[in-house]
Write a protein that holds these residues in place. Sequence first.
Motif, PDB file in Angstrom:
ATOM      1  N   PRO A 153       0.847  -1.206   0.000  1.00 37.30           N
ATOM      2  CA  PRO A 153       0.000   0.000   0.000  1.00 37.30           C
ATOM      3  C   PRO A 153       0.880   1.252   0.000  1.00 37.30           C
ATOM      4  CG  PRO A 153      -0.801  -1.600   1.599  1.00 37.30           C
ATOM      5  CD  PRO A 153       0.528  -2.110   1.105  1.00 37.30           C
ATOM      6  N   HIS A 154       0.566   2.203  -0.913  1.00 36.25           N
ATOM      7  CA  HIS A 154       1.423   3.384  -1.052  1.00 36.25           C
ATOM      8  C   HIS A 154       0.620   4.612  -1.466  1.00 36.25           C
ATOM      9  CE1 HIS A 154       1.163   1.578  -5.065  1.00 36.25           C
ATOM     10  NE2 HIS A 154       1.365   2.800  -5.539  1.00 36.25           N
ATOM     11  N   TRP A 155       1.261   5.782  -1.277  1.00 37.63           N
ATOM     12  CA  TRP A 155       0.673   7.074  -1.646  1.00 37.63           C
ATOM     13  C   TRP A 155       1.800   8.083  -1.814  1.00 37.63           C
ATOM     14  CZ3 TRP A 155       1.045  11.761   0.904  1.00 37.63           C
ATOM     15  CH2 TRP A 155       0.166  12.783   0.492  1.00 37.63           C
ATOM     16  N   PHE A 156       1.689   8.926  -2.866  1.00 40.98           N
ATOM     17  CA  PHE A 156       2.647  10.005  -3.113  1.00 40.98           C
ATOM     18  C   PHE A 156       1.942  11.347  -2.912  1.00 40.98           C
ATOM     19  CE2 PHE A 156       4.434   6.803  -6.093  1.00 40.98           C
ATOM     20  CZ  PHE A 156       5.743   6.823  -5.673  1.00 40.98           C
ATOM     21  N   GLY A 157       2.670  12.354  -2.412  1.00 41.95           N
ATOM     22  CA  GLY A 157       2.112  13.693  -2.316  1.00 41.95           C
ATOM     23  C   GLY A 157       3.202  14.712  -2.029  1.00 41.95           C
ATOM     24  N   ALA A 158       2.841  15.980  -2.208  1.00 40.38           N
ATOM     25  CA  ALA A 158       3.763  17.070  -1.873  1.00 40.38           C
ATOM     26  C   ALA A 158       3.564  17.449  -0.415  1.00 40.38           C
ATOM     27  CB  ALA A 158       3.503  18.271  -2.778  1.00 40.38           C
ATOM     28  N   THR A 159       4.547  18.118   0.149  1.00 41.04           N
ATOM     29  CA  THR A 159       4.435  18.613   1.524  1.00 41.04           C
ATOM     30  C   THR A 159       3.925  20.055   1.476  1.00 41.04           C
ATOM     31  OG1 THR A 159       6.667  19.519   1.594  1.00 41.04           O
ATOM     32  CG2 THR A 159       6.404  17.169   2.183  1.00 41.04           C
ATOM     33  N   SER A 160       3.706  20.634   2.642  1.00 39.25           N
ATOM     34  CA  SER A 160       3.237  22.025   2.699  1.00 39.25           C
ATOM     35  C   SER A 160       4.334  23.003   2.291  1.00 39.25           C
ATOM     36  CB  SER A 160       2.753  22.354   4.114  1.00 39.25           C
ATOM     37  OG  SER A 160       3.817  22.226   5.029  1.00 39.25           O
ATOM     38  N   SER A 161       5.571  22.516   2.130  1.00 36.49           N
ATOM     39  CA  SER A 161       6.673  23.418   1.775  1.00 36.49           C
ATOM     40  C   SER A 161       6.597  23.879   0.319  1.00 36.49           C
ATOM     41  CB  SER A 161       8.022  22.754   2.037  1.00 36.49           C
ATOM     42  OG  SER A 161       8.188  21.616   1.208  1.00 36.49           O
ATOM     43  N   GLY A 162       5.745  23.250  -0.497  1.00 34.76           N
ATOM     44  CA  GLY A 162       5.586  23.692  -1.881  1.00 34.76           C
ATOM     45  C   GLY A 162       5.363  22.536  -2.827  1.00 34.76           C
ATOM     46  N   PRO A 163       5.236  22.854  -4.123  1.00 38.37           N
ATOM     47  CA  PRO A 163       5.013  21.808  -5.127  1.00 38.37           C
ATOM     48  C   PRO A 163       6.212  20.864  -5.233  1.00 38.37           C
ATOM     49  CG  PRO A 163       4.726  24.016  -6.080  1.00 38.37           C
ATOM     50  CD  PRO A 163       5.287  24.185  -4.709  1.00 38.37           C
ATOM     51  N   VAL A 164       5.979  19.707  -5.832  1.00 38.05           N
ATOM     52  CA  VAL A 164       7.052  18.734  -6.031  1.00 38.05           C
ATOM     53  C   VAL A 164       6.985  18.217  -7.463  1.00 38.05           C
ATOM     54  CG1 VAL A 164       5.691  16.745  -5.222  1.00 38.05           C
ATOM     55  CG2 VAL A 164       8.183  16.680  -5.107  1.00 38.05           C
ATOM     56  N   GLU A 165       8.149  18.002  -8.057  1.00 37.20           N
ATOM     57  CA  GLU A 165       8.264  17.372  -9.375  1.00 37.20           C
ATOM     58  C   GLU A 165       9.089  16.109  -9.200  1.00 37.20           C
ATOM     59  OE1 GLU A 165       9.301  19.837 -12.887  1.00 37.20           O
ATOM     60  OE2 GLU A 165       9.474  21.448 -11.422  1.00 37.20           O
ATOM     61  N   PHE A 166       8.587  14.983  -9.752  1.00 35.66           N
ATOM     62  CA  PHE A 166       9.371  13.760  -9.683  1.00 35.66           C
ATOM     63  C   PHE A 166       9.122  12.896 -10.907  1.00 35.66           C
ATOM     64  CE2 PHE A 166       5.401  12.686  -7.619  1.00 35.66           C
ATOM     65  CZ  PHE A 166       5.157  11.357  -7.931  1.00 35.66           C
TER      66      PHE A 166
END
Length: 198
Positions: free
Chosen positions: A162-175
Amino acid sequence: MTDSTDRTLDAVGPRLKRLRQRRDITLADLADETGISTSTLSRLEAGLRRPTLEQLLPLARAHGVTLDELVDAPPTGDPRVNLRPIPSGDGGTVVPLSRRAGGIQAYKFILPAGRDDAEPELRTHEGHDWAFVLNGRLRLVLGEHDLTLEPGEAVEFDTRTPHWFGATSSGPVEFLSLVGKQGERAHVRAAPVRQAGR
């Protein structure tokens, strides 16, 4: 300017408004994020003012999208591979980087800033995933582990976990993400470790 350039620039305003509304933020919030005045942002969204590159860059960064998506740039490169961004329901963007029947598929994900207290919805599916962070901080919940990956860091895992990806409150994320069917993994080569005295 050509007619197509005029049409492209005229469409930026409504797109900016949709992106801001999708993030559920006010013009004042966006002004704080970008350093662009609320009156200028309002005129840009209404189509009363043409955006400059100096305005588009912070707007793309704030909304967590590429410049191409922001201005709906025409496709370039190999016409057999359409790398047009695909908006996702959570305000993010997915850019397919490969088109190959079967085998490992490559994608670039751009996710807007998230909430650190958000309860992730874990998913599972057949396959293997390899992710590499380009910009921002990526939060990955993987089974019982809650990880934060920085730019330059990578992770590989079986997607039946089981997994999930997301950005933190520090800003957007690119991956970048390489996804393969079950049994297909990314093969990483490393230089052999030299032993002392050899």
